[in-house]
Motif scaffolding. Sequence first.
Motif, short mmCIF file in Angstrom:
data_model
loop_
_atom_site.label_atom_id
_atom_site.label_comp_id
_atom_site.label_asym_id
_atom_site.label_seq_id
_atom_site.Cartn_x
_atom_site.Cartn_y
_atom_site.Cartn_z
N VAL A 182 1.40 63.26 61.91
CA VAL A 182 1.72 63.44 60.76
C VAL A 182 2.24 64.77 60.64
CG1 VAL A 182 0.34 65.02 58.63
CG2 VAL A 182 -0.18 62.61 59.46
N GLU A 183 2.38 65.70 61.11
CA GLU A 183 2.61 67.16 61.33
C GLU A 183 4.58 66.94 61.87
OE1 GLU A 183 0.46 69.79 64.05
OE2 GLU A 183 2.95 71.61 64.47
N TRP A 184 4.33 66.11 63.21
CA TRP A 184 5.64 65.84 63.36
C TRP A 184 6.29 65.01 61.98
CZ3 TRP A 184 7.55 60.40 63.09
CH2 TRP A 184 9.48 60.68 64.07
N ALA A 185 6.24 63.89 61.75
CA ALA A 185 6.51 63.50 60.83
C ALA A 185 6.87 64.52 59.17
CB ALA A 185 6.47 62.18 59.71
N LEU A 186 6.00 65.67 59.09
CA LEU A 186 6.13 66.65 58.65
C LEU A 186 7.49 67.21 58.99
CD1 LEU A 186 3.12 67.75 56.98
CD2 LEU A 186 5.23 66.58 55.63
N ALA A 187 7.59 67.55 59.52
CA ALA A 187 8.41 68.75 60.20
C ALA A 187 9.70 67.86 60.40
CB ALA A 187 8.21 68.44 61.93
N CYS A 188 10.01 66.84 60.73
CA CYS A 188 11.78 66.29 60.74
C CYS A 188 11.89 66.19 59.57
CB CYS A 188 11.02 64.64 60.86
SG CYS A 188 10.78 64.01 62.52
N ALA A 189 10.87 66.04 58.58
CA ALA A 189 11.50 66.02 57.30
C ALA A 189 11.52 67.39 56.26
CB ALA A 189 10.53 65.07 55.96
N GLY A 190 11.52 68.39 57.33
CA GLY A 190 11.58 69.80 56.75
C GLY A 190 10.88 70.56 56.06
N LEU A 191 9.69 69.92 56.07
CA LEU A 191 8.19 70.03 55.02
C LEU A 191 7.51 70.90 55.45
CD1 LEU A 191 8.08 70.00 52.05
CD2 LEU A 191 6.97 67.67 52.61
N TRP A 192 7.55 71.11 56.66
CA TRP A 192 6.56 71.07 58.04
C TRP A 192 5.87 72.44 57.59
CZ3 TRP A 192 1.73 70.04 59.69
CH2 TRP A 192 1.00 71.30 60.13
N ASP A 193 6.76 74.06 57.15
CA ASP A 193 6.22 75.13 57.09
C ASP A 193 6.12 75.51 55.71
OD1 ASP A 193 7.26 76.08 60.14
OD2 ASP A 193 8.99 76.09 59.72
N GLU A 194 6.29 74.72 55.00
CA GLU A 194 6.37 75.07 53.81
C GLU A 194 4.41 74.04 52.99
OE1 GLU A 194 9.22 73.27 50.46
OE2 GLU A 194 10.92 73.74 53.05
N VAL A 195 4.31 73.33 53.92
CA VAL A 195 3.00 72.83 53.88
C VAL A 195 1.74 73.00 54.79
CG1 VAL A 195 3.65 70.50 51.71
CG2 VAL A 195 3.19 70.53 54.14
N ARG A 196 2.44 73.24 55.37
CA ARG A 196 1.28 73.54 56.77
C ARG A 196 0.27 74.32 56.13
NH1 ARG A 196 4.37 77.06 61.31
NH2 ARG A 196 2.16 76.62 62.43
N ASP A 197 -0.23 75.50 55.30
CA ASP A 197 -1.80 75.80 55.12
C ASP A 197 -1.67 75.27 54.09
OD1 ASP A 197 -0.52 78.11 56.18
OD2 ASP A 197 0.28 79.01 55.02
N ARG A 198 -1.28 73.32 53.24
CA ARG A 198 -2.51 73.34 52.51
C ARG A 198 -2.17 71.71 52.34
NH1 ARG A 198 2.29 73.28 47.22
NH2 ARG A 198 3.92 74.07 48.51
#
Lengths: 288, 296, 329
Positions: free
Chosen positions: B169-185
Motif C-alpha cells: 500500500v505504501e509503495w502504491a501510494l508513493a508511486c501515485a505521489g500521495l504517500w507524503d500527503e497521507v502517511r499520517d492519516r
Amino acid sequence: MSAGLPAVAGRRRNADRAARAGLLVLTLVALVPLVLIVFELLSKGLGAWSWTFFTTDPTGRFLGDPGGIRSAIIGSIVMVAIATAIAVPIGIGVALYLVEYGKSSRFADVVRYFVDVMTGVPSVVFGLFVYIVLVVSQIGGTFAGWKGSVALALLMLPVVTRSGEVVLNLVPDGLREAALALGAPRWRVVARIVLPTALPGLTTGSLLAVARAAGETAPLLFTVAFVNGLSLDPSARMNSLPLQIFNDVGQAQDRLVQRAWGAALTLVVLILLVTLLARFIQKRSRLA
Amino acid sequence: MTPPYTRPTTSPKDMTELETGGRDPERASVAERTDGAQARVIAPAKGRTIALRDLNAYYGDTHAVRGVSLDYAANQVTAMIGPSGCGKSTLVRCINRMHEEVPGARAEGQVTLDDIDIYGDGVDPTSVRRVVGMVFQKPNPFPTMSIFDNVAAGIRLSGTRGVDLRERVEWALACAGLWDEVRDRLGAPGVGLSGGQQQRLCIARTIAVEPEVILMDEPCSALDPIATLRIEDLIQDLKERYTIVIVTHNMQQAARVADTTAFMLNGELIEHAPTEKIFSQPADTRTEEYVTGKFG
Amino acid sequence: MAAGSISATGDRPNLGRSPGSRLDPWMQYVLTGLAALILALIGFFFVRLFVEARPAFDRFGYFGFVFDNNWDVSRSQYGAWPLLVGTLITSGIALVIGVPIAIAAALYVTELCPVRLRQPLTILLELLAAVPSVVYGLWGIFVLAPKLLPAEKWFSDTVSFLPFVGGTVSIPNYFVAGLILAIMILPIVSAIAREVMATVPVENKEAALALGATRWEMIRLAVLPYSRAGISGAAMLGLGRAIGETIAVTIVIGNAPNVGKSVFSQGYTLAAVIANEFGEAASDPIHRAALIAAGLVLFVLTLFVNAIARAFVNRGVRRERIVPQGMAG
C-alpha cells in the motif's frame, strides 16, 4: 484459461458462482408463496364464483345456503369511497402545505415527522382510537359504516401525504416562478399550474392508498361491526369483504370457508385492478 | 541517467507469479522513497502491447465504435482525442471489457494483449481487468473505506498471502505521489481527500494490484489545473512500468503527456501518429480541423 | 380576474394588492391548519388511548401490566407478558426468515438479473404486497399450517435437544405466524433495499469491477458497505410491520394467552388479543381498558422500532425520501 493472464483463483470463482446461485435461489424462494397463494386463490376461489355469489347477500343461516357476498362488495366500496373522500383532500392539502409553504421550516419538519409516525402506527391501533372516540362516545349511534371510513382514512392519510409531497416536489420550480412572474397570485399558481401538473402522480398515490385500505380488516372490526344484510346507509352497520372473510374463517365450516375463498379472490382482484390503474396512470404521467 | 532501481523486473510468465506478487514492488520501494524523488519509486517493467483489430462496439442499436484497428506500443502513453460522443471512451472501455457492464452494450472484433485475445473463448473478464487497470473520469474511491483500505481493496481480492499489505500500500501510494500527503492519516476516509488527491488515490488503488496496462478515461476533467499537472507528471513516471492509454478532451494535455495520439470521429479512427505529427502536420484534413479548433 | 389586470381605459396597473391575491393568505391558513390538524390528531390520539387505558394501569401498575405473565380473562387478571413475548417471537421469526430473502431478492434484481427480467421480477415481488392480511390468514390456516405440520413434527422430534423446540406441535403456532409475517414483510423490505441499492453510485461499482472483482466481490466491495445503513433501516421497518400485523396473526397463532413452551406452541400477540377479545370486552370496563393498554404498548413499541428504522434509512438514502409502499395491517 489463456496463458499469460492471471487466473482468477478457483476459490474466488467458486465463491462468485455460489453467491450468484444462492441469490437466485433465494429470489425464487421469495416468489414461491406468491405462486402458492395465487394457485389456491384461483383453484378454490373460482369454484365459489357464480352469478348468485355476486348477487345475493350472506344469509347468516347455520345450515343450508350461506348466500353470496353482494353486501360485502357494496359495503367495501361505499366505505372505501368515503374514506377516500376524507383522506385525499386532507392528505394532499398537507402535502401542499409542506411543499408550497412549510418547505424546511421547523414546523414543517415536525409535521413531516408525525406523518412518518402515522405511517408506522398499526392499523389495529387506529381502529381502537376510532372506537374510543366515535363508538364508545355514542356519536351517531354505536357502530357505523362512516366510522369505519374514518379509521381507513387515518390509514390512508400518511400514504397520500408522503406520495403527494414527493410528486409535488417534482413539479419544476421554473413553472411556479414563470407563473408568479406573470403576476399570478400564489393560490392560482397552485390551482392552475402545480396541481394539474402533479395530478397523475397524486392520483397514483391516492389509488395506492385506496388499494391498501380496501384490504384492511382490523380497523373495521371495532368501528363497523359485522352484519349480513345489504346496507347503503353509512350511518348504519355495513358489511365488507375483509370482515366477511374474517368471519367465515372463524366459523371454519366448509361452506363458509368456500365462500371466504371466493370473497378473497374477489378482494384480491379488486385490489389488483386499483393497483394496475395506479401504475397505468403513473406510466402516462409527464413527471417521473 | 541510470534509474536507481535495483533489479529490472520482467513481465511475469504466468499467473502464479503474478498472484504472489511477481513484480515485487517492495524491492524498489521504501528506501528510495524517503529521499523525496517520486519517480524513483517506480521501477521500470515491461507493459503489454495492445492491438485492436476491427473493433466494433454497440449500445443497443447505437454503433459507438466502428471497425477500429489500432496498436498501442508497450511503455508508451497513447492519447485518444476527438469530440465528445466520438466513441473514444467506449473504445478504451473495450480494452478491459468494462464496456459490456453497461446494460445492452456489446463489442465485436479482436483485442489482444501481447498475443492473448481478451475476447477469446474462456477468457474471464475478471482476469483481463487484473492486467488492465482503469482510472475513471470522476475520482471514485470507495466511500465507506479508509485511505489504506481503498488501496488495499484490490490486493485483498486476490488474496494477501505472500504480500506485505502495508508495504504494498505504501509503495502504491508513493508511486501515485500521495504517500507524503497521507502517511499520517491512512485510517481517514478516502472521500475526505481533495479531488486531486482522490484521483491519485484511485491511481494508487489501480497500481497496487500490479497491472501492466493502465487506461485513463479523462482522469483530469474533474480536477483543477494544479492537480491536473501533478497527474500529468505522474503519467510520465508511470509509463516506465506500464502501457498507458489516456482519453482526453484536452488537446494540450494530449500534447504534454502522450507519445502517440489517435484522433477519433463518429466512432471511426481517423488517424494515429506520433503526437508531434498529429498536432503539427496531420495527414487527414478532419484531424487538422479538429486540432486547430475548427470544430469541437 | 387576472392579477394586476390593466383596465380597458389604459390606466396604469394597480401596484397594490391585486384582487386575486386576497385569497392567498387564506390558502396558507387553510393548508397550515390541515398540517396542524395532523399534529393535534396524533396528540389527541395518544392522550385518549392513555386515558382509556388508565384503569388497567391503575389496577395492575405499569410494570405489572407489561411484565406479569398472567392474562386470564375469567379471573380479570391482565398481565401482557405472554402477548409481548408472542409479538417478539413471531416478529423475530419473521425477521430471521424474511429479511435475508428480501435482501437477496433485492441484490439479485438490482445487480445480477438480466435487464429484461428486472421489471417483471420487481412487479412479482410487489404483488405479495397486494394480498390483504385477512387473505394471508385464510391461506395460512387452511393451506400452509396443515401442510407444514408433518415437517414441523419431524423437525421437532429430530432436534428436540435444541431450546424452544420439541414437545407437542399444534397446527396454529408461533412458527406459522412468523412464517406468514416473513412473507408479508418481504415486499416492503425488498422494495426499500432495492431503492437503497439503486443509490450506490455506478462509479463505485465500476471501480470494483475495474480492479478485477467478480460480481459477488463487487457486491461486497461496493454495494453492501454503501447500503448497509439503509438495509438495516429496511429490516427495522419490516420489524415494525410485523409487530403491528393483526388479522393474519390472529387467525394462525391459536390465541392461547400463555407463553408457549416451543416455537411450535400456540400463543398470542398484542395485536391479536385486541382483535380477538374485543367483542367480549365491550361490556367489561377493565377488560376493555386492558386491551386498550395492550394497544398502547403496541403503539409505543412500533414508535420505537420505526424511529430507529427512520434514522437508519435516512442515513442510508441521504436526502432522498422513501415513499411508503403501504402500511401495517
